[in-house]
Design an enzyme around this catalytic site. Structure first.
Site, mmCIF file in Angstrom:
data_model
loop_
_atom_site.group_PDB
_atom_site.id
_atom_site.type_symbol
_atom_site.label_atom_id
_atom_site.label_comp_id
_atom_site.label_asym_id
_atom_site.label_seq_id
_atom_site.Cartn_x
_atom_site.Cartn_y
_atom_site.Cartn_z
ATOM 1 N N ASP A 11 3.571 -8.556 6.318
ATOM 2 C CA ASP A 11 3.010 -7.497 5.485
ATOM 3 C C ASP A 11 4.120 -6.954 4.582
ATOM 4 O OD1 ASP A 11 0.543 -5.611 5.119
ATOM 5 O OD2 ASP A 11 2.203 -4.235 5.476
ATOM 6 N N TYR A 50 3.752 1.959 -1.452
ATOM 7 C CA TYR A 50 2.664 1.596 -2.355
ATOM 8 C C TYR A 50 2.784 2.324 -3.684
ATOM 9 C CZ TYR A 50 0.427 -0.625 1.642
ATOM 10 O OH TYR A 50 0.156 -1.435 2.716
ATOM 11 N N HIS A 69 -5.079 -10.255 9.753
ATOM 12 C CA HIS A 69 -3.821 -9.873 9.119
ATOM 13 C C HIS A 69 -2.711 -9.722 10.153
ATOM 14 C CE1 HIS A 69 -1.307 -7.919 6.077
ATOM 15 N NE2 HIS A 69 -1.030 -6.989 6.965
#
Length: 289
Positions: free
Chosen positions: A108, A209, A270
């Site tokens: 990730d 982010y 994921h």
């Protein structure tokens, strides 16, 4: 067994968990969002028992590591320099000649940072392993597609001020969605909630982010060079096909990674290293040991 300590690299204090023989081949494990070093607790022991020296840091902004204020502190080139400096420090402790080398494993956001280390400072790496994290060039291309934009709606939400920080500690379990029922135990979730509750942690984690959207991933790279983001390190890409946030198309990276092996795990989400622990551990050992 593992040990814990704090190290100072690139102007921040990072909490690092280590295991394995001090002079073993160095492997650095990078966790993703919204995790911390325990993302790798099912991998650290097997790798260490195979003779590897394993280091698993909490990345800046997470758990017990420093959490600098402001979005700019989380630019991707800063994050990759944290990891590059950590590799140099650990290699120096082993007596390696400068600049020192390690194998790097990232999942990730840890994978996004690992791609950047491989692109920007490949001389530091022996091998690279990526688990469900997009290469930057692939990400830019696939993110233009409506299907992926729907999957990545949370990236836009994280651009809002203060609200995401309030929501994350309350609904952090949602961020771990898509896993098998037994992949995160109640004890795991309790530890994660403790990590999310550290002062400054929600903002630090979400600023990854925010910085990505504001600053991108190509600062300092030649945008006119079609090979500027090539990865010239032997690379293993492990991809859980049931990822609810990232399209399987994001695993199509051969154009930028000449020395590449891709393993797609059709039943994994994921959180591939938890869903398929034995398979992932065997892949890591075969590639790294």
């Amino acid at each position: 067994m593992w040990t814990e300590r704090f190290v100072t690299v690139n102007g921040v204090h990072l909490h690092v968990v280590e295991a394995g023989p001090p002079q073993g081949p160095l492997v650095v494990l990078l966790h993703g969002f919204p995790e911390f070093w325990r993302a790798w607790e099912r991998q650290i022991g097997p790798l260490a028992r195979a003779g590897l020296r394993v280091a698993a840091p909490d990345l800046r902004g997470y758990h017990l590591s420093d959490k600098p204020p402001g979005v700019e502190a989380y630019r991707v080139e800063t994050l990759q320099e944290d990891v590059a400096a950590l590799i140099r420090l650990l290699a120096q402790e082993q007596g390696q000649r400068a600049p020192g080398r390690a194998s790097l494993v990232g999942h990730d956001w840890g994978g996004i940072v690992a791609w950047q280390v491989a692109i920007r400072q490949p001389e530091l790496l022996e091998k690279l392993v990526i688990l469900n994290a997009p290469h930057p060039a692939v990400s830019r291309r696939v993110m233009k597609k409506p299907e992926q934009q729907k999957k990545s709606w949370y990236v836009g939400f994280f651009q809002l001020p203060w609200l995401p920080e309030r929501v994350l500690p309350l609904f952090g379990r949602w961020a771990l969605r898509g896993t098998r029922a037994d992949s995160f135990t109640p004890e795991d979730l309790a530890r994660y909630r403790q990590a999310w509750a550290q002062p400054g942690a929600p903002g630090g984690m979400i600023n990854y982010y925010r910085a990505l959207m504001r600053f991108g991933t190509r600062h300092g790279l030649n945008r006119n060079d079609p090979h500027a983001e090539d990865v010239r390190v032997p690379t293993l890409l492990i991809w859980g096909q049931k990822d609810v946030a990232l399209s399987p198309e994001m695993a199509e990276v051969a154009q930028w990674v000449p020395d590449l092996r891709v393993v797609r795990l059709p039943r994994a989400s994921h959180w591939v290293m938890r869903d398929e622990t034995v398979r992932v551990n065997n892949l890591l050992l075969d590639f790294l040991a």
